[in-house]
Write an enzyme that holds these catalytic residues in place. Structure first.
Site, PDB file in Angstrom:
ATOM      1  N   ASP A 100     -53.830  79.470  15.929  1.00 44.03           N
ATOM      2  CA  ASP A 100     -55.007  80.001  15.077  1.00 44.03           C
ATOM      3  C   ASP A 100     -55.738  78.770  14.590  1.00 44.03           C
ATOM      4  O   ASP A 100     -55.173  77.513  14.694  1.00 44.03           O
ATOM      5  CB  ASP A 100     -54.365  80.867  13.906  1.00 44.03           C
ATOM      6  CG  ASP A 100     -55.620  81.531  13.165  1.00 44.03           C
ATOM      7  OD1 ASP A 100     -55.368  82.200  12.532  1.00 44.03           O
ATOM      8  OD2 ASP A 100     -56.798  81.545  13.638  1.00 44.03           O
ATOM      9  N   SER A 101     -57.069  78.821  14.517  1.00 39.71           N
ATOM     10  CA  SER A 101     -57.817  77.670  14.225  1.00 39.71           C
ATOM     11  C   SER A 101     -57.791  76.754  12.845  1.00 39.71           C
ATOM     12  O   SER A 101     -58.190  75.807  12.678  1.00 39.71           O
ATOM     13  CB  SER A 101     -59.371  78.251  14.275  1.00 39.71           C
ATOM     14  OG  SER A 101     -59.451  79.320  13.121  1.00 39.71           O
ATOM     15  N   GLY A 102     -57.057  77.641  11.914  1.00 42.76           N
ATOM     16  CA  GLY A 102     -56.933  76.867  10.523  1.00 42.76           C
ATOM     17  C   GLY A 102     -57.980  77.527   9.487  1.00 42.76           C
ATOM     18  O   GLY A 102     -57.695  77.379   8.276  1.00 42.76           O
ATOM     19  N   PHE A 104     -58.373  80.643   8.319  1.00 40.35           N
ATOM     20  CA  PHE A 104     -57.823  81.745   7.488  1.00 40.35           C
ATOM     21  C   PHE A 104     -56.761  80.808   6.457  1.00 40.35           C
ATOM     22  O   PHE A 104     -56.812  80.978   5.408  1.00 40.35           O
ATOM     23  CB  PHE A 104     -56.799  82.596   8.276  1.00 40.35           C
ATOM     24  CG  PHE A 104     -56.049  83.589   7.566  1.00 40.35           C
ATOM     25  CD1 PHE A 104     -54.868  83.360   7.219  1.00 40.35           C
ATOM     26  CD2 PHE A 104     -56.823  84.586   6.978  1.00 40.35           C
ATOM     27  CE1 PHE A 104     -53.842  84.348   6.492  1.00 40.35           C
ATOM     28  CE2 PHE A 104     -56.224  85.647   6.186  1.00 40.35           C
ATOM     29  CZ  PHE A 104     -54.582  85.475   5.999  1.00 40.35           C
ATOM     30  N   ASP A 154     -63.494  80.143  12.025  1.00 38.74           N
ATOM     31  CA  ASP A 154     -64.311  81.107  11.503  1.00 38.74           C
ATOM     32  C   ASP A 154     -64.031  81.181  10.012  1.00 38.74           C
ATOM     33  O   ASP A 154     -63.162  80.450   9.575  1.00 38.74           O
ATOM     34  CB  ASP A 154     -63.989  82.243  12.066  1.00 38.74           C
ATOM     35  CG  ASP A 154     -62.416  82.913  11.783  1.00 38.74           C
ATOM     36  OD1 ASP A 154     -61.442  81.728  11.765  1.00 38.74           O
ATOM     37  OD2 ASP A 154     -61.664  83.986  11.516  1.00 38.74           O
ATOM     38  N   GLN A 208     -66.104  89.220  12.722  1.00 32.90           N
ATOM     39  CA  GLN A 208     -65.997  89.295  11.238  1.00 32.90           C
ATOM     40  C   GLN A 208     -66.941  90.546  10.594  1.00 32.90           C
ATOM     41  O   GLN A 208     -67.277  91.417  11.432  1.00 32.90           O
ATOM     42  CB  GLN A 208     -66.274  88.091  10.568  1.00 32.90           C
ATOM     43  CG  GLN A 208     -65.289  86.679  10.700  1.00 32.90           C
ATOM     44  CD  GLN A 208     -63.801  86.967  10.236  1.00 32.90           C
ATOM     45  OE1 GLN A 208     -63.714  88.324   9.397  1.00 32.90           O
ATOM     46  NE2 GLN A 208     -62.775  86.410  10.553  1.00 32.90           N
ATOM     47  N   ASP A 285     -50.242  89.796  16.118  1.00 32.02           N
ATOM     48  CA  ASP A 285     -49.374  89.000  15.478  1.00 32.02           C
ATOM     49  C   ASP A 285     -48.978  89.523  14.234  1.00 32.02           C
ATOM     50  O   ASP A 285     -49.889  89.987  13.294  1.00 32.02           O
ATOM     51  CB  ASP A 285     -49.891  87.595  15.424  1.00 32.02           C
ATOM     52  CG  ASP A 285     -50.790  87.179  14.403  1.00 32.02           C
ATOM     53  OD1 ASP A 285     -51.979  87.525  14.600  1.00 32.02           O
ATOM     54  OD2 ASP A 285     -50.152  86.597  13.424  1.00 32.02           O
ATOM     55  N   CYS A 323     -30.627  99.797  19.112  1.00 29.98           N
ATOM     56  CA  CYS A 323     -31.048  98.652  19.261  1.00 29.98           C
ATOM     57  C   CYS A 323     -30.173  97.812  20.126  1.00 29.98           C
ATOM     58  O   CYS A 323     -28.800  97.808  20.089  1.00 29.98           O
ATOM     59  CB  CYS A 323     -31.047  98.091  18.070  1.00 29.98           C
ATOM     60  SG  CYS A 323     -31.930  96.195  18.011  1.00 29.98           S
ATOM     61  N   CYS A 325     -30.023  94.343  20.383  1.00 32.08           N
ATOM     62  CA  CYS A 325     -30.336  93.214  20.023  1.00 32.08           C
ATOM     63  C   CYS A 325     -28.740  92.368  19.801  1.00 32.08           C
ATOM     64  O   CYS A 325     -27.789  93.083  19.671  1.00 32.08           O
ATOM     65  CB  CYS A 325     -31.118  92.860  18.775  1.00 32.08           C
ATOM     66  SG  CYS A 325     -30.240  92.966  17.296  1.00 32.08           S
ATOM     67  N   CYS A 328     -27.244  93.966  16.690  1.00 34.46           N
ATOM     68  CA  CYS A 328     -26.863  95.375  16.677  1.00 34.46           C
ATOM     69  C   CYS A 328     -25.704  95.397  18.039  1.00 34.46           C
ATOM     70  O   CYS A 328     -24.742  96.175  17.629  1.00 34.46           O
ATOM     71  CB  CYS A 328     -27.807  96.139  16.825  1.00 34.46           C
ATOM     72  SG  CYS A 328     -28.880  96.397  15.681  1.00 34.46           S
ATOM     73  N   HIS A 365     -33.128  90.675  14.701  1.00 35.30           N
ATOM     74  CA  HIS A 365     -33.207  92.027  14.820  1.00 35.30           C
ATOM     75  C   HIS A 365     -34.600  92.622  14.690  1.00 35.30           C
ATOM     76  O   HIS A 365     -35.140  93.191  15.478  1.00 35.30           O
ATOM     77  CB  HIS A 365     -32.317  93.012  13.752  1.00 35.30           C
ATOM     78  CG  HIS A 365     -32.380  94.372  13.877  1.00 35.30           C
ATOM     79  ND1 HIS A 365     -32.132  95.252  14.659  1.00 35.30           N
ATOM     80  CD2 HIS A 365     -33.373  95.204  13.027  1.00 35.30           C
ATOM     81  CE1 HIS A 365     -32.699  96.306  14.425  1.00 35.30           C
ATOM     82  NE2 HIS A 365     -33.393  96.351  13.419  1.00 35.30           N
TER      83      HIS A 365
HETATM   84  N1  LIG Z   1     -55.419  88.626   8.827  1.00 34.68           N
HETATM   85  C1  LIG Z   1     -55.927  87.403   9.322  1.00 34.68           C
HETATM   86  C2  LIG Z   1     -54.605  86.635   9.927  1.00 34.68           C
HETATM   87  C3  LIG Z   1     -55.325  85.469  10.723  1.00 34.68           C
HETATM   88  C4  LIG Z   1     -56.616  85.045  10.720  1.00 34.68           C
HETATM   89  N2  LIG Z   1     -57.205  83.915  11.501  1.00 34.68           N
HETATM   90  C5  LIG Z   1     -58.484  83.882  11.371  1.00 34.68           C
HETATM   91  N3  LIG Z   1     -58.951  82.659  11.934  1.00 34.68           N
HETATM   92  N4  LIG Z   1     -59.481  84.593  11.221  1.00 34.68           N
HETATM   93  C6  LIG Z   1     -59.020  85.655  10.322  1.00 34.68           C
HETATM   94  O1  LIG Z   1     -59.936  86.357   9.899  1.00 34.68           O
HETATM   95  C7  LIG Z   1     -57.492  85.996  10.105  1.00 34.68           C
HETATM   96  C8  LIG Z   1     -57.444  87.147   9.517  1.00 34.68           C
HETATM   97 ZN   LIG Z   2     -31.055  94.914  16.336  1.00 33.83          ZN
END
Ligand SMILES: Nc1ccc2nc(N)nc(O)c2c1
Ligand SMILES: [Zn+2]
Length: 401
Positions: A100-102, A104, A154, A208, A285, A323, A325, A328, A365
């Site tokens: 991720d770009s940073g 957020f 962003d 966005q 993610d 499960c 894993c 489990c 788990h």
């Molecule tokens: N909920 C999120 C989580 C990560 C994010 N990362 C970026 N770069 N931009 C967002 O809007 C995000 C939103």
């Molecule tokens: Zn498990």
């Protein structure tokens, strides 16, 4: 480099009356390997998926993990990363990584940052140094990290306004537009710097627009015109009500190009993942599996459970009987002995004693549950039974544990 091949879709079926969905099964080929989609990506912010050994991640089938530009820039720093040839060498993970770009994370610094057109001025939360993050700086750091998928810088439009006069009110259409339009300008600057650096990986644009469909439409059309190899939907899972997130999830992903991967950032519960796949999302993610594990909330096929609950104190059964894993089912050694395969009673005991093994086994788990859920979804798309899978998933999760 990135190629995305669509293998299966989820069409309507007039004979059965099934309406179909936007779900699709694909293959994503990146510089460090091939990823089968739909996929869940474990979050490894500081170069580690908290409490989980890389070997365990491989055993549970993790195909790609996340890293974070902001955190790794703060610690250990770009120079250390450079000396290891990037994040793969540093954290000893040889499959794909998305960073991720940073944006957020810097946005989350709140009062300690000042956002301008040029970029974000902030004080390091580590040592107080005055720092500046711009689309160009973010691209330079991600190029050093050599992640397979790079995210544009962003501005994650907040759900509640941060403007002093309207603080705490829901972000207005005008505020969301201003923010979205700056993210579009930063998308172009990210793309130009990525090209100037001759980064061999893939750069994603991020949609966005807050909770406003017409702004989301403007954002995604402008980004599609810039011809990114993949797209993310950002600005959700930022404290908005669930129905708002679901409304945006129903609007944007399937309006992005069919032939390119679609990534929904920061989402979500198991139910959100199944619904997101149905809405055309390929990549997810979320910190939920690992964060909930650390506070003793476990996901199972038949619902969630709190291992701290006294009812588990004498329960000889596994967290989830279905499960496979390590926690489990355990693993069978060549001599036939079994390692792992713990009871709820034992996991309850570890939690009560605040033993280190508790969050470790719970994280294994929960991550295995998320990764297995995505594997079952992929199999259902291959066999054309995603509709039936969705219904069974909901019924199972409602059973209760
Ligand atoms: N909920 C999120 C989580 C990560 C994010 N990362 C970026 N770069 N931009 C967002 O809007 C995000 C939103
Ligand atoms: Zn498990």
């Amino acid at each position: 480099m990135l190629t995305f091949d669509l293998l299966h879709t989820d069409p309507a079926n007039a004979d059965t009356g099934y309406a179909g969905s936007h779900a699709r099964r694909g293959t994503l080929t990146l510089n460090h390997g091939v990823v089968q989609t739909p996929i869940f990506m474990p979050v490894g912010t500081y170069g580690t998926v908290k409490g989980v050994m890389p070997s365990s991640l491989e055993d549970m089938g993790a195909q790609i993990i996340l890293g974070n530009t902001f955190h790794l820039w703060m610690r250990p720093g770009q120079d250390v990363m450079q000396s290891f040839g990037g994040l793969h060498g540093f954290e000893r993970w040889n499959k794909p990584i998305l960073t991720d770009s940073g944006g957020f994370q810097v946005w989350s610094l709140g009062a300690m940052r000042k956002i301008t057109e040029q970029g974000v001025h902030f004080s390091s939360p580590v040592n107080g140094d005055k720092l500046f993050m711009s689309p160009e700086v973010s691209m330079q750091i991600q190029t050093t990290l050599n992640s397979d998928i790079v995210m544009q810088l962003d501005e994650c439009t907040p759900y509640l306004s941060v403007e002093p006069k309207t603080k705490g009110q829901i972000t207005t259409e005008r505020e969301a537009r201003t923010s979205m339009e700056m993210s579009l300008r930063w998308a172009k600057r990210s793309q130009d710097e990525f090209a100037r650096l001759e980064n061999p990986n893939a750069l994603f644009g991020i949609v966005q627009g807050g909770m406003f469909e017409h702004l989301r439409q403007e954002s995604l059309e402008a980004l599609v015109a810039m011809n990114f190899p993949g797209y993310a939907v950002g600005g959700v899972s930022v404290g908005e009500p669930k129905d708002e997130m679901l409304r945006i999830m129903a609007h944007s992903p399937h309006r992005l190009p069919t032939n390119k991967p679609r990534y929904l950032m920061g989402v979500g519960t198991p139910e959100d993942l199944v619904e997101g796949v149905a809405q055309g999302v390929d990549m997810f993610d979320c910190v939920m599996p690992t964060r909930n594990a650390r506070n003793g909330t476990l996901f199972t096929r038949y619902g969630d459970l709190k291992i701290r609950n006294a009812r588990h104190k004498t329960d000889h059964g596994p967290l989830d009987p279905t499960c496979t894993c390590y926690a489990c089912k355990g693993v069978t050694r060549p001599d036939g002995s079994v390692s792992g395969g713990f009871s709820r009673a034992y996991l309850h005991h570890l939690d009560r004693c605040a033993e280190m093994l508790s969050p470790m086994l719970s994280s294994i788990h929960n991550l295995h549950y998320y990764l297995n859920l995505m594997a079952e979804i992929r199999a259902s798309l291959e066999s054309g039974t995603f509709g039936a899978f969705r219904a069974q998933f909901k019924a199972d999760r409602a059973r209760g544990v």
